[in-house]
Design an enzyme around this catalytic site. Structure first.
Site, PDB file in Angstrom:
ATOM      1  N   LEU A 159      45.406  44.345  36.832  1.00 47.15           N
ATOM      2  CA  LEU A 159      44.987  45.187  37.956  1.00 47.15           C
ATOM      3  C   LEU A 159      43.729  45.974  37.648  1.00 47.15           C
ATOM      4  CD1 LEU A 159      48.483  46.636  38.967  1.00 47.15           C
ATOM      5  CD2 LEU A 159      47.197  44.846  40.161  1.00 47.15           C
ATOM      6  N   GLY A 160      43.485  46.242  36.370  1.00 44.97           N
ATOM      7  CA  GLY A 160      42.309  47.019  36.002  1.00 44.97           C
ATOM      8  C   GLY A 160      42.106  47.002  34.508  1.00 44.97           C
ATOM      9  N   SER A 163      38.390  51.197  28.586  1.00 42.87           N
ATOM     10  CA  SER A 163      37.960  51.206  27.191  1.00 42.87           C
ATOM     11  C   SER A 163      39.117  51.030  26.226  1.00 42.87           C
ATOM     12  CB  SER A 163      37.243  52.536  26.879  1.00 42.87           C
ATOM     13  OG  SER A 163      36.076  52.658  27.642  1.00 42.87           O
ATOM     14  N   PHE A 164      40.309  51.479  26.626  1.00 45.53           N
ATOM     15  CA  PHE A 164      41.438  51.465  25.707  1.00 45.53           C
ATOM     16  C   PHE A 164      42.362  50.262  25.909  1.00 45.53           C
ATOM     17  CE2 PHE A 164      40.989  56.224  26.586  1.00 45.53           C
ATOM     18  CZ  PHE A 164      39.910  56.309  25.725  1.00 45.53           C
ATOM     19  N   GLY A 165      42.204  49.542  26.997  1.00 41.81           N
ATOM     20  CA  GLY A 165      43.106  48.434  27.278  1.00 41.81           C
ATOM     21  C   GLY A 165      43.038  48.041  28.733  1.00 41.81           C
ATOM     22  N   ARG A 166      44.201  47.770  29.337  1.00 38.80           N
ATOM     23  CA  ARG A 166      44.213  47.339  30.722  1.00 38.80           C
ATOM     24  C   ARG A 166      45.560  47.638  31.365  1.00 38.80           C
ATOM     25  NH1 ARG A 166      42.480  41.718  31.334  1.00 38.80           N
ATOM     26  NH2 ARG A 166      40.950  42.309  29.779  1.00 38.80           N
ATOM     27  N   VAL A 167      45.606  47.437  32.681  1.00 43.39           N
ATOM     28  CA  VAL A 167      46.835  47.647  33.446  1.00 43.39           C
ATOM     29  C   VAL A 167      47.246  46.319  34.057  1.00 43.39           C
ATOM     30  CG1 VAL A 167      47.916  48.914  35.329  1.00 43.39           C
ATOM     31  CG2 VAL A 167      46.175  50.026  33.924  1.00 43.39           C
ATOM     32  N   LYS A 182      50.676  49.973  31.887  1.00 39.49           N
ATOM     33  CA  LYS A 182      49.398  50.341  31.281  1.00 39.49           C
ATOM     34  C   LYS A 182      49.483  50.064  29.788  1.00 39.49           C
ATOM     35  CE  LYS A 182      46.197  54.272  30.902  1.00 39.49           C
ATOM     36  NZ  LYS A 182      45.942  55.666  31.346  1.00 39.49           N
ATOM     37  N   ASP A 276      40.702  65.697  35.922  1.00 39.15           N
ATOM     38  CA  ASP A 276      39.942  64.461  36.185  1.00 39.15           C
ATOM     39  C   ASP A 276      40.096  64.021  37.631  1.00 39.15           C
ATOM     40  OD1 ASP A 276      38.137  62.523  35.428  1.00 39.15           O
ATOM     41  OD2 ASP A 276      39.653  61.143  34.667  1.00 39.15           O
ATOM     42  N   LYS A 278      39.082  62.779  41.111  1.00 31.22           N
ATOM     43  CA  LYS A 278      37.997  61.987  41.684  1.00 31.22           C
ATOM     44  C   LYS A 278      38.627  60.865  42.502  1.00 31.22           C
ATOM     45  CE  LYS A 278      37.527  59.297  37.394  1.00 31.22           C
ATOM     46  NZ  LYS A 278      36.589  58.832  36.353  1.00 31.22           N
ATOM     47  N   ASN A 281      40.812  58.085  40.950  1.00 24.54           N
ATOM     48  CA  ASN A 281      42.131  58.429  40.432  1.00 24.54           C
ATOM     49  C   ASN A 281      43.130  58.766  41.534  1.00 24.54           C
ATOM     50  OD1 ASN A 281      41.350  57.998  37.821  1.00 24.54           O
ATOM     51  ND2 ASN A 281      41.021  60.150  37.333  1.00 24.54           N
ATOM     52  N   THR A 311      34.775  64.152  34.321  1.00 28.71           N
ATOM     53  CA  THR A 311      33.778  63.256  34.902  1.00 28.71           C
ATOM     54  C   THR A 311      32.551  64.088  35.268  1.00 28.71           C
ATOM     55  OG1 THR A 311      35.465  61.776  35.773  1.00 28.71           O
ATOM     56  CG2 THR A 311      33.313  61.694  36.833  1.00 28.71           C
TER      57      THR A 311
END
Length: 456
Positions: A159-160, A163-167, A182, A276, A278, A281, A311
């Site tokens: 799904l997305g 920088s740290f991984g994915r969902v 996640k 955060d 925005k 999110n 951000t």
């Protein structure tokens, strides 16, 4: 103002649900999804997760203390190409009229006191009218259920990414429901110095339970990765809807802002700063209500904190100036969010570099377009102010000062909290079947999960 640079990075979004659905390891209680609930149904809306969906301009990429480098380095990097449908609307004195499509035509009759003949009017004695906001939610600690493993789920698609991984969209093998998992790579979390933020994210999500916040079901890990199991939010990001619409009409922006206000009021009652806020999110459930996702920067702060994260476009001046700050930074960010929803761009945006954005924030000069409603402008001026003694939400009345502002005059807070007000836009998704059509497609992960071996 500190000498701050900026290193772009993508964000991985989380996912959520609106009420207690079955645990992913519970046996299925439903055998059919053929009768989706109506828009005003109280049943839990599935929740989802997604990254920023490709490169936007740097103002909407989140940054942390470890990511600020020398300004010359950041500004010399070539900018990434923007997606056509996600390009920022440039400020203009006479913007194009709000574009409506078949799927996002706002229907806001129920936002203001309902007059729809199909609805039953609520007596004033039962509905809490504006000016009488609901009592502050009583903080409660929610305990996540059970222990899960990769064997409990079938991975469907990505799904997305971040920088740290994915969902991933996954399906439970026990109850057949769809969830979002996640996945954070331990090596990247350590390399980016995000161990504390990752632990904070898990701890915050374990504590919260609110209709406009994501739901965490549980976590597990292997030698290489951390896994967070959350409900799948089907409707995608508010960011995508905003870019397609260019900007929202006044009542539509008011609806989303009101739901965010209730969520912030709840978080602050538990001494949690979100940090955060925005459009990327904010996810839409299948009925069109918001879910705040990605608690990577959330932190329990009873008084003040100094951590530099967030951000760029949404950072409050006290954060940019490396001063101690409190919950008031979330109310500043709410002002920036409302401005962006109404105008299609953020008030301090600068195409040059993040350093210019920080300079604009510290200077604090905001130019309000003539099409902004006077009440909305008055609220924005009281939120986007560097003077903490004047910023709404930071005064004696707290969040009630925001709720009592004339711009929110039509909002019946108690009904909104119960999701008893129809959303202005209902995502075109099929409920309960893992419909991920509102999310961009990404190349799938090539590294196998569930590895054993040395744990970094």
């Amino acid at each position: 103002m500190p000498t701050l640079g900026f290193l772009k990075k993508k964000r991985t979004k989380d996912s959520t649900g609106s009420r207690d659905l079955d645990s992913p390891s519970s046996p299925s209680k439903e055998t059919s999804f053929q009768n989706p609930p109506s828009a005003s149904s109280k049943t839990g809306a599935p929740s989802g997760t997604k990254s920023s969906g490709g490169p936007h301009h740097s103002a909407h990429d989140s940054v942390t203390t470890s990511q600020f480098t020398q300004a010359s380095t950041a500004s010399s990097k070539p900018s990434e190409p923007m997606k056509a449908q996600q390009a920022y609307a440039t400020p203009q004195s006479s913007p194009e009229p709000y574009q409506q499509t078949q799927h996002n035509a706002p229907s806001i009759q129920n936002l203001i006191h309902p007059t729809n003949s199909n609805q039953t009017s609520v007596p004033a004695s039962q509905a809490m009218q504006y000016g009488q906001p609901i009592p502050a939610a009583q903080p409660q600690v929610r305990v996540t259920k059970g222990k899960y493993t990769l064997a409990d789920f079938t991975i469907q698609r990505t799904l997305g990414t971040g920088s740290f991984g994915r969902v991933h969209l996954v399906q439970s093998k026990h109850n057949q429901r769809f969830y979002a998992v996640k996945v954070l790579k331990k090596a990247q979390v350590v390399k980016m110095k995000q161990v504390e933020h990752t632990n904070d994210e898990r701890r915050m999500l374990q504590q919260v339970k609110h209709p406009f916040l994501i739901t965490l079901w549980g976590t597990f890990q292997d030698a290489k990765n951390l896994y967070m199991v959350m409900d799948f939010v089907e409707g995608g990001e508010l960011f995508s809807l905003l870019r397609k619409s260019q900007r929202f009409p006044n009542p539509v922006a008011k609806f989303y802002a009101a739901e965010v206000t209730l969520a912030l009021d709840y978080l602050h009652s538990m001494n949690i700063i979100y940090r955060d806020l925005k459009p990327e999110n904010l996810l839409l459930d299948r009925h069109g209500h918001l879910k705040i996702t990605d608690f990577g920067f959330a932190k329990e702060v009873p008084d003040i904190t100094w951590t530099l994260c967030g951000t760029p476009d949404y950072l409050a001046p006290e954060v940019v100036a490396s001063k101690g700050y409190n919950k008031s930074v979330d109310w500043w960010s709410l002002g920036i969010l409302i401005f962006e929803m109404l105008c299609g761009y953020t008030p301090f945006w600068d195409a040059g570099s993040p350093m210019n954005i920080y300079r604009n924030i510290v200077e604090g000069r905001v130019k309000y377009p003539p099409y902004i409603h006077p009440d909305a402008q008055d609220l924005l001026q009281k939120l986007i102010t560097p003077d903490l003694t004047k910023r709404l939400g930071n005064l004696h009345g707290g969040s009630k000062d925001v709720m009592n502002h004339p711009w929110f005059a039509e909002v019946t807070w108690e009904r909104l909290q119960k999701k008893d007000i129809d959303a202005p836009y209902v995502p075109p998704v099929r409920a309960g079947v893992g419909d991920a059509s509102q999310f961009d497609k990404y190349p799938e992960e090539t590294e196998a999960y569930g590895q054993t071996g040395e744990d970094p």
